[in-house]
Design a protein around this motif. Sequence first.
Motif, short mmCIF file in Angstrom:
data_model
loop_
_atom_site.label_atom_id
_atom_site.label_comp_id
_atom_site.label_asym_id
_atom_site.label_seq_id
_atom_site.Cartn_x
_atom_site.Cartn_y
_atom_site.Cartn_z
N TYR A 32 0.87 -1.16 0.00
CA TYR A 32 0.00 0.00 0.00
C TYR A 32 0.92 1.22 0.00
O TYR A 32 1.84 1.31 0.81
CB TYR A 32 -0.90 0.00 1.24
N PHE A 34 1.51 5.52 -0.17
CA PHE A 34 0.92 6.78 0.24
C PHE A 34 1.87 7.93 -0.07
O PHE A 34 3.09 7.77 -0.08
CB PHE A 34 0.67 6.79 1.76
N LYS A 49 -3.43 7.83 -1.96
CA LYS A 49 -2.94 6.49 -1.63
C LYS A 49 -3.31 5.53 -2.75
O LYS A 49 -4.28 5.74 -3.49
CB LYS A 49 -3.51 6.02 -0.30
N PHE A 51 -3.86 1.27 -3.53
CA PHE A 51 -3.94 -0.12 -3.06
C PHE A 51 -3.86 -1.08 -4.22
O PHE A 51 -3.09 -2.02 -4.23
CB PHE A 51 -5.25 -0.37 -2.31
N SER A 94 3.13 0.68 3.26
CA SER A 94 2.63 -0.21 4.32
C SER A 94 2.45 -1.60 3.75
O SER A 94 2.10 -1.76 2.58
CB SER A 94 1.28 0.28 4.86
N THR A 95 2.65 -2.58 4.61
CA THR A 95 2.44 -3.96 4.19
C THR A 95 1.50 -4.63 5.18
O THR A 95 1.02 -4.00 6.11
CB THR A 95 3.77 -4.72 4.18
N GLY A 96 1.27 -5.89 4.98
CA GLY A 96 0.37 -6.61 5.88
C GLY A 96 0.88 -6.70 7.29
O GLY A 96 0.14 -7.06 8.20
N PHE A 98 1.53 -4.29 9.19
CA PHE A 98 1.05 -3.12 9.90
C PHE A 98 2.05 -1.99 10.06
O PHE A 98 1.70 -0.92 10.49
CB PHE A 98 0.50 -3.47 11.30
N LYS A 99 3.31 -2.22 9.74
CA LYS A 99 4.27 -1.13 9.88
C LYS A 99 4.23 -0.24 8.65
O LYS A 99 4.10 -0.73 7.53
CB LYS A 99 5.67 -1.68 10.06
N THR A 100 4.37 1.04 8.87
CA THR A 100 4.46 1.99 7.77
C THR A 100 5.88 2.52 7.73
O THR A 100 6.41 3.01 8.73
CB THR A 100 3.48 3.15 7.95
#
Lengths: 112, 114
Positions: A32, A34, A49, A51, A94-96, A98-100
């Motif tokens: 993802y 941004f 953003k 997706f 971001s990935t699955g 949860f960290k950006t």
Amino acid sequence: AQSVTQPDIHITVSEGASLELRCNYSYGATPYLFWYVQSPGQGLQLLLKYFSGDTLVQGIKGFEAEFKRSQSSFNLRKPSVHWSDAAEYFCACSTGGFKTIFGAGTRLFVKA
Amino acid sequence: DSGVTQTPKHLITATGQRVTLRCSPRSGDLSVYWYQQSLDQGLQFLIQYYNGEERAKGNILERFSAQQFPDLHSELNLSSLELGDSALYFCASSVRGLAKDTQYFGPGTRLTVL
């Protein structure tokens, strides 16, 4: 490891000129993506953003970005820059997990 | 105005001290994130909470801790402060804390350690 690279530390453009800010990401799958903008003394505000689906994404304030999987890029563009666009711009991923991860940022200067 | 509030705006303290930064998320957001922004490290993800539970951890030092309370506000505690901890600390919130969620950032707390 996941990473985001913004090759340009700062860019200067003339008011009314077009703008392109570069962003490259490193991640095995499609992340993802941004773009955020930070004005002096302010927090970050989301511009747009991505997706999935259409690779050209429209955002606020006349900005757009194009996702190019083959180049692992997500460059931000604006056809005509206004003096109020002077700010710092951050690309983020971001990935699955949860960290950006944020890029180092590109500071935009606009000259009259 | 993102709807995320952070207090205090500025904090000046001495090395070795302990401080607490506070964040109130947007109404309806269940997840809170903490970030540190400094000139040399850029914007670094510290930690994320969702509905009171820790969800993800980034580059957070052991001297730092955080929690999210039942009313969903969050606090970041920084202890044994060092000069290098001087930075802008941002809180962000999102609805569900998913990777694709938009994060709304507060105005930040500027911490100066002397």
